[in-house]
Write a protein that holds these residues in place. Structure first.
Motif, PDB file in Angstrom:
ATOM      1  N   ASP A   4       1.582   4.879   7.014  1.00  0.00           N
ATOM      2  CA  ASP A   4       1.293   3.607   7.344  1.00  0.00           C
ATOM      3  C   ASP A   4       1.906   2.693   6.348  1.00  0.00           C
ATOM      4  O   ASP A   4       1.041   1.711   5.719  1.00  0.00           O
ATOM      5  CB  ASP A   4       0.100   3.553   7.557  1.00  0.00           C
ATOM      6  N   SER A   5       3.159   2.500   5.842  1.00  0.00           N
ATOM      7  CA  SER A   5       3.619   1.859   4.698  1.00  0.00           C
ATOM      8  C   SER A   5       3.948   0.190   5.129  1.00  0.00           C
ATOM      9  O   SER A   5       3.953  -0.554   4.306  1.00  0.00           O
ATOM     10  CB  SER A   5       4.593   2.259   4.060  1.00  0.00           C
ATOM     11  N   ARG A  28       2.292  -3.537   3.833  1.00  0.00           N
ATOM     12  CA  ARG A  28       1.224  -3.580   2.945  1.00  0.00           C
ATOM     13  C   ARG A  28       1.875  -3.823   1.633  1.00  0.00           C
ATOM     14  O   ARG A  28       0.688  -3.912   0.644  1.00  0.00           O
ATOM     15  CB  ARG A  28       0.893  -1.972   2.946  1.00  0.00           C
ATOM     16  N   LEU A  59       3.495  -2.939  -1.123  1.00  0.00           N
ATOM     17  CA  LEU A  59       3.334  -1.681  -2.025  1.00  0.00           C
ATOM     18  C   LEU A  59       3.849  -2.038  -3.455  1.00  0.00           C
ATOM     19  O   LEU A  59       5.058  -2.181  -3.595  1.00  0.00           O
ATOM     20  CB  LEU A  59       3.713  -0.357  -1.463  1.00  0.00           C
ATOM     21  N   SER A  87      -1.866  -1.511  -2.701  1.00  0.00           N
ATOM     22  CA  SER A  87      -1.501  -2.383  -1.512  1.00  0.00           C
ATOM     23  C   SER A  87      -1.699  -3.749  -1.837  1.00  0.00           C
ATOM     24  O   SER A  87      -2.963  -4.168  -2.054  1.00  0.00           O
ATOM     25  CB  SER A  87      -2.118  -1.840  -0.250  1.00  0.00           C
ATOM     26  N   THR A 130      -1.524  -6.707  -0.424  1.00  0.00           N
ATOM     27  CA  THR A 130      -1.800  -7.341   0.840  1.00  0.00           C
ATOM     28  C   THR A 130      -3.436  -6.959   1.188  1.00  0.00           C
ATOM     29  O   THR A 130      -4.035  -7.892   1.860  1.00  0.00           O
ATOM     30  CB  THR A 130      -1.071  -7.158   2.263  1.00  0.00           C
ATOM     31  N   GLU A 131      -3.782  -5.666   0.901  1.00  0.00           N
ATOM     32  CA  GLU A 131      -5.124  -5.298   1.192  1.00  0.00           C
ATOM     33  C   GLU A 131      -6.052  -5.121   0.112  1.00  0.00           C
ATOM     34  O   GLU A 131      -7.300  -4.912   0.212  1.00  0.00           O
ATOM     35  CB  GLU A 131      -4.866  -3.788   1.858  1.00  0.00           C
ATOM     36  N   VAL A 162      -3.629   2.433  -2.668  1.00  0.00           N
ATOM     37  CA  VAL A 162      -3.362   3.575  -1.658  1.00  0.00           C
ATOM     38  C   VAL A 162      -3.661   4.955  -2.394  1.00  0.00           C
ATOM     39  O   VAL A 162      -4.186   5.724  -1.509  1.00  0.00           O
ATOM     40  CB  VAL A 162      -1.804   3.474  -1.367  1.00  0.00           C
ATOM     41  N   HIS A 216      -7.256   5.841   3.172  1.00  0.00           N
ATOM     42  CA  HIS A 216      -6.523   5.832   4.316  1.00  0.00           C
ATOM     43  C   HIS A 216      -7.120   5.097   5.539  1.00  0.00           C
ATOM     44  O   HIS A 216      -8.395   5.096   5.682  1.00  0.00           O
ATOM     45  CB  HIS A 216      -6.093   7.306   4.718  1.00  0.00           C
ATOM     46  N   TRP A 260     -13.201  -5.710   6.729  1.00  0.00           N
ATOM     47  CA  TRP A 260     -12.730  -6.012   5.543  1.00  0.00           C
ATOM     48  C   TRP A 260     -13.984  -6.759   4.955  1.00  0.00           C
ATOM     49  O   TRP A 260     -14.588  -7.387   5.632  1.00  0.00           O
ATOM     50  CB  TRP A 260     -11.738  -7.136   5.665  1.00  0.00           C
ATOM     51  N   LYS A 262      -9.830  -4.762   2.103  1.00  0.00           N
ATOM     52  CA  LYS A 262      -9.889  -4.097   3.083  1.00  0.00           C
ATOM     53  C   LYS A 262     -10.804  -2.891   2.799  1.00  0.00           C
ATOM     54  O   LYS A 262     -10.852  -2.306   1.644  1.00  0.00           O
ATOM     55  CB  LYS A 262      -8.533  -3.433   3.280  1.00  0.00           C
TER      56      LYS A 262
END
Length: 347
Positions: free
Chosen positions: A52-53, A56, A58, A81, A83-84, A88, A227, A239, A253
């Motif tokens: 699920d990349s 994100r 990375l 990540s 953005t989160e 990961v 995950h 979140w 997240k």
């Protein structure tokens, strides 16, 4: 005629390769090309990709620290990540000795450091770079917080969430530089306290003690990751700080699961073995259960990441690790007593 067609055929091959690379760039947000800067922390293909990349942001961080203006060695590798604001996974190599000196747990002051590499640019779609964990100047923090969590994001969160290590303090306690390196929020994600301090802590402890029991002095490869996303009471993605009630905190997240994959690649006299464990991140107490362990081959079917290790481990059985299952309760009661049991004994 055939000779005239060859250049067209070659052109079509080149075009298809370029199109495939463009799709990878769009899908993963980063080139699938590494610099080799911290490939040694991986067994098999470096930097396995999460399934699920997309979207994100990375970044590949070769985690090192800055102390008194001096850069330390790289202690592990983290796919992060931006953005989160969570990792990961973190990949680590571990060598433990039965007579090794164990350093005490570091103080919480180390959580106040940030990855200075993530403070320096808005574009993190790059090859692996040194993370440079250290203290940012006050005027730099606004830029730093765009792409990573800071310790204030976790304080008074009202959700009983810990700063959950991926590569844990305990398994690195024979190497002080590594141990200190685990105290960075690029190696931690929101983890519910009852899960973190009870069942997950036991599984981490089992990983540490089985190295000491079965492969002391030998290198093992461990990747620990997150995950998915946890769901709130309304079944919505959850979140931390996601309700925007505190404008001084950024959303982070909350992962749906934590996972760990373990690889002992073997040597001339000992066979390879390995395992994985995947656990839901929820604020409930669960009793540790050896039936939760799965083979790496089974883990590879779970749709989390591409193969985490090379074939010798991916094809391996539990091997000597299965000895732990035979006397599971006795093993964890002796070597990995629960957090609450330890607290009761201290009173």
């Amino acid at each position: 005629m055939l000779l005239n067609q060859v250049p067209v055929f070659i052109f079509l091959i080149i075009l298809s390769i370029c199109e495939a690379k463009q799709l990878l760039d769009e899908e993963f947000g980063t080139d699938d090309v590494t610099s080799g800067l911290c490939d040694d922390f991986f067994h098999g293909t470096p930097w396995p990709l999460p399934h699920d990349s997309k979207g994100r942001g990375l970044a590949r961080l070769c985690q090192n620290q800055i102390e008194d203006g001096k850069e330390g060695r790289i202690v592990f590798a983290t796919m992060f990540s931006t953005t989160e604001r969570i990792p990961v996974y973190t990949a680590n190599t571990v060598v433990l000795h039965r007579d090794g000196k164990e350093h005490p747990r570091p103080g919480s002051k180390y959580w106040y450091r940030v990855s200075l590499a993530l403070c320096s640019s808005d574009d993190h779609t790059f090859d692996p770079i040194e993370s440079m964990i250290g203290h940012a100047e006050k005027h730099e923090m606004e830029q730093c917080r765009k792409f990573q969590a800071v310790t204030e994001d976790y304080t008074h969160n009202g959700l009983n969430l810990d700063r959950g290590h991926l590569s844990p303090n305990s398994i690195n306690e024979q190497d002080l530089e590594k141990q200190l390196g685990t105290f960075t929020l690029t190696n931690a994600a929101p983890q519910f306290a009852d899960f973190n301090r009870e069942v997950w802590r036991v599984y981490e402890c089992v990983a540490q003690h089985t190295i000491l029991d079965y492969v002391p002095g030998e290198k093992v490869y461990i990747i620990t990751g997150t995950h998915g996303v946890a769901l709130d009471v309304n079944n919505n993605p959850w979140w931390m700080n996601g309700d925007d009630t505190d404008m001084d905190k950024n959303p982070v997240k909350i992962p749906g699961v934590y996972w760990k994959a373990f690889c002992y690649p073997g040597n001339k006299t000992h066979s390879a073995w390995g395992y994985a464990i995947v656990q839901k991140n929820e604020n409930v107490y669960r009793k540790p259960d050896y039936n939760e362990y799965i083979t790496l081959k089974e883990f590879n079917t779970r749709g989390i990441i591409t193969a985490p290790f090379g074939p010798s481990c991916m094809d391996a059985s539990f091997g000597v690790f299965s000895k732990v299952f035979e006397n599971w309760d006795e093993y964890i009661d002796t070597k990995c007593p629960s957090y609450t049991k330890k607290k009761r004994e201290e009173l």
